[in-house]
Design a protein around this motif. Structure first.
Motif, mmCIF file in Angstrom:
data_model
loop_
_atom_site.group_PDB
_atom_site.id
_atom_site.type_symbol
_atom_site.label_atom_id
_atom_site.label_comp_id
_atom_site.label_asym_id
_atom_site.label_seq_id
_atom_site.Cartn_x
_atom_site.Cartn_y
_atom_site.Cartn_z
ATOM 1 N N SER A 122 0.837 -1.201 0.000
ATOM 2 C CA SER A 122 0.000 0.000 0.000
ATOM 3 C C SER A 122 0.871 1.250 0.000
ATOM 4 C CB SER A 122 -0.903 0.009 1.228
ATOM 5 O OG SER A 122 -0.156 0.384 2.383
ATOM 6 N N LYS A 123 0.229 2.405 -0.139
ATOM 7 C CA LYS A 123 0.964 3.671 -0.149
ATOM 8 C C LYS A 123 1.562 3.994 1.220
ATOM 9 C CE LYS A 123 -3.164 6.530 0.610
ATOM 10 N NZ LYS A 123 -2.810 6.953 1.955
ATOM 11 N N ASP A 124 1.107 3.302 2.265
ATOM 12 C CA ASP A 124 1.662 3.519 3.601
ATOM 13 C C ASP A 124 2.901 2.672 3.872
ATOM 14 O OD1 ASP A 124 -0.267 5.395 4.329
ATOM 15 O OD2 ASP A 124 -1.649 3.830 5.011
ATOM 16 N N ASP A 125 3.232 1.762 2.960
ATOM 17 C CA ASP A 125 4.375 0.872 3.143
ATOM 18 C C ASP A 125 5.647 1.490 2.552
ATOM 19 O OD1 ASP A 125 2.768 -1.103 4.353
ATOM 20 O OD2 ASP A 125 2.182 -1.873 2.384
ATOM 21 N N LEU A 126 6.780 1.036 3.060
ATOM 22 C CA LEU A 126 8.092 1.508 2.606
ATOM 23 C C LEU A 126 8.919 0.323 2.126
ATOM 24 C CD1 LEU A 126 10.443 3.654 2.457
ATOM 25 C CD2 LEU A 126 10.977 2.995 4.824
ATOM 26 N N TRP A 157 4.875 -0.313 -6.419
ATOM 27 C CA TRP A 157 3.905 0.779 -6.393
ATOM 28 C C TRP A 157 2.546 0.276 -5.903
ATOM 29 C CZ3 TRP A 157 -0.644 1.942 -9.029
ATOM 30 C CH2 TRP A 157 -1.050 3.289 -8.988
ATOM 31 N N PRO A 158 1.841 1.027 -5.041
ATOM 32 C CA PRO A 158 2.045 2.427 -4.672
ATOM 33 C C PRO A 158 2.914 2.656 -3.435
ATOM 34 C CG PRO A 158 -0.049 1.705 -3.805
ATOM 35 C CD PRO A 158 0.537 0.525 -4.555
ATOM 36 N N PHE A 191 7.113 6.243 -10.021
ATOM 37 C CA PHE A 191 8.373 6.573 -9.357
ATOM 38 C C PHE A 191 8.336 7.943 -8.678
ATOM 39 C CE2 PHE A 191 9.756 4.146 -13.292
ATOM 40 C CZ PHE A 191 9.820 2.919 -12.648
ATOM 41 N N ALA A 192 7.197 8.621 -8.718
ATOM 42 C CA ALA A 192 7.121 10.021 -8.274
ATOM 43 C C ALA A 192 7.485 10.200 -6.800
ATOM 44 C CB ALA A 192 5.729 10.582 -8.547
ATOM 45 N N ARG A 193 7.131 9.240 -5.938
ATOM 46 C CA ARG A 193 7.376 9.377 -4.494
ATOM 47 C C ARG A 193 8.702 8.758 -4.064
ATOM 48 N NH1 ARG A 193 3.624 6.167 -1.623
ATOM 49 N NH2 ARG A 193 4.143 7.350 0.253
ATOM 50 N N ASN A 194 9.407 8.156 -4.988
ATOM 51 C CA ASN A 194 10.615 7.411 -4.635
ATOM 52 C C ASN A 194 11.824 8.331 -4.447
ATOM 53 O OD1 ASN A 194 8.926 5.271 -4.932
ATOM 54 N ND2 ASN A 194 9.905 4.430 -6.755
ATOM 55 N N GLU A 195 12.844 7.783 -3.792
ATOM 56 C CA GLU A 195 14.046 8.557 -3.493
ATOM 57 C C GLU A 195 15.276 7.665 -3.648
ATOM 58 O OE1 GLU A 195 15.841 11.248 0.209
ATOM 59 O OE2 GLU A 195 13.819 10.394 0.320
#
Length: 420
Positions: free
Chosen positions: A108-112, A174-175, A243-247
């Motif tokens: 999910s979008k809350d996972d890293l 993703w996400p 990839f927009a939120r990735n670092e």
């Protein structure tokens, strides 16, 4: 105090490796804890040591898996370490790639997702595209390694015949947010090229891959060429929304390690200069050029005054002309040794910072003014060995192989030339 050249060269190699030790570098690059799960994935010859360092530094729950070369494992408690073949991929690497893709599915979008990426990951993560097999990927890898192509061209080709390289592992996550911690072994430190960028997409296109195949005269299986001719081979682009939120965080590189090596030399009273951290080209040709520089310093005190340590890094290539034993560092050094034959006051070490040069157990080798003469006395023709890509055999005959064992990191090659 009289300087022991070989001991001195080993000390600067050790300083370079220590500067890339993940235990010292990872803590400064930890991402914030997520609301959800923390999944660690990774690949490379130093991936197990990176995983152990991340476990020690991370304050929170985590799970994950990394893949490294056989014999390169390290003790971990929460991140599973599996081993596979390098430089020629095998079934263990294929299974590891499958498991990594499965591990990041359904997040999910809350996972890293934390990706621990370093050199060697390209071979350790075989994941053939639809319609291709492990045998096809092995054939591609062997063609690349013998082509003389630079690493940037090789990895552009690799990512277009894979289901995990070229950002595809990050796309599969993703996400979830993906933070990649990268130890660079690439000239220029482009993180998208390290391990063929499983979590970092690059701009290199399918057309670029096809052009490189033609330029370097590679002979790839017909099925691979047919795949590359199809839009299905296209890799994700860097501007893909997935990839927009990735670092991406570069935690170690050749540049930092060369500076550490230079500092160690100066600590011992020897001035040091760094030619470049991104030298590429044929190993034997680069060796010949370095030998010319060393002769100029030894004979004319230019462009540097002796005593001096001349350092360089990067990744040379070897175009295979025969089936000898050795890697790019030993081939570089054999060419260098021929170039300084009989020139007193020059000692050199060329070694891969991961501890392995090519497919043998040495990181590289040592040489000095007497190396070629000692080879001749041992019944070894240095020039014939160089022509046959047989540098390991030549240095083994005179006991000048450098065998430190796996170092747990990989910031590419270190060439250290002492002119006394």
């Amino acid at each position: 105090m009289t300087l022991d050249p070989k001991r001195f060269l080993v000390s600067v190699f050790d300083a370079a490796v220590a500067a890339a030790d993940p235990e010292k570098t990872i803590r400064a690059h930890l991402p914030p804890r997520p609301k959800g799960r923390t999944i660690v994935v990774g690949a490379g010859k130093g991936a197990a040591q990176m995983a152990a360092a991340f476990e020690n530094a991370w304050d929170g729950p985590l799970e994950g898996l990394v893949v490294t070369r056989y014999g390169y494992g390290a003790p971990t408690s929460r991140i599973e370490v599996v081993e596979a073949a390098h430089p020629v991929p095998d079934a263990a690497g294929l299974e590891a790639a499958r498991r990594l893709l499965g591990l990041v599915a359904g997040l999910s979008k809350d996972d890293l997702v934390v990706a621990l990426v370093c050199g060697g990951g390209s071979a350790l993560l075989p994941a053939p595209a639809l319609g291709l097999t492990l045998a096809d990927e092995i054939a591609v890898n062997e063609a690349l390694l013998s082509s003389g192509a630079p690493i940037s061209a090789m990895n552009t080709i690799r990512k277009h015949v894979s289901t995990i390289k070229g950002g595809r592992l990050a796309a599969a996550a993703w996400p979830a947010r993906v933070v990649s911690l990268v130890v660079s072994d690439i000239p220029g430190d482009d993180p998208a090229l390290v391990a063929s960028g499983p979590t970092v997409p690059s701009a290199g296109s399918r057309a670029d891959a096809l052009a490189a195949i033609e330029v370097y005269g590679m002979k790839l299986p017909e099925k691979v060429m047919a795949h590359l001719a199809s839009p299905a081979a296209d890799a994700p682009r860097p501007d893909d929304e997935r990839f927009a939120r990735n670092e991406v965080r570069l935690i170690a590189s050749a540049a930092v390690s060369l500076e550490a090596a230079a500092a160690e030399a100066r600590r011992q009273g020897i001035e040091a200069v760094i030619l470049s951290d991104s030298i590429e080209g044929e190993a034997r040709e680069v060796g010949s050029v370095h030998a010319a520089i060393a002769r100029e310093v030894a004979g004319r005190d230019r462009p540097f005054r002796k005593p001096v340590l001349i350092l360089s890094g990067g990744e040379t290539t070897v175009t295979l002309r025969a089936k000898g034993k050795g890697g790019r560092n030993s081939e570089f050094l054999l060419s260098f040794a021929i170039g300084i034959d009989g020139v007193e006051g020059i000692d050199a070490l060329a070694a891969d910072t991961d501890g392995i040069d090519g497919s043998e157990d040495n990181a590289g080798a040592f040489c000095n003014a007497s190396t070629v003469a000692r080879m001749r006395a041992a019944g070894v023709d240095a020039k014939a060995m160089l022509a046959a890509n047989n540098a390991w055999t030549a240095f083994n005959a005179v006991g000048d192989l450098f065998v430190p064992g796996p170092t747990g990191t990989n910031v590419n090659d270190l060439r250290a030339i002492l002119v006394r």
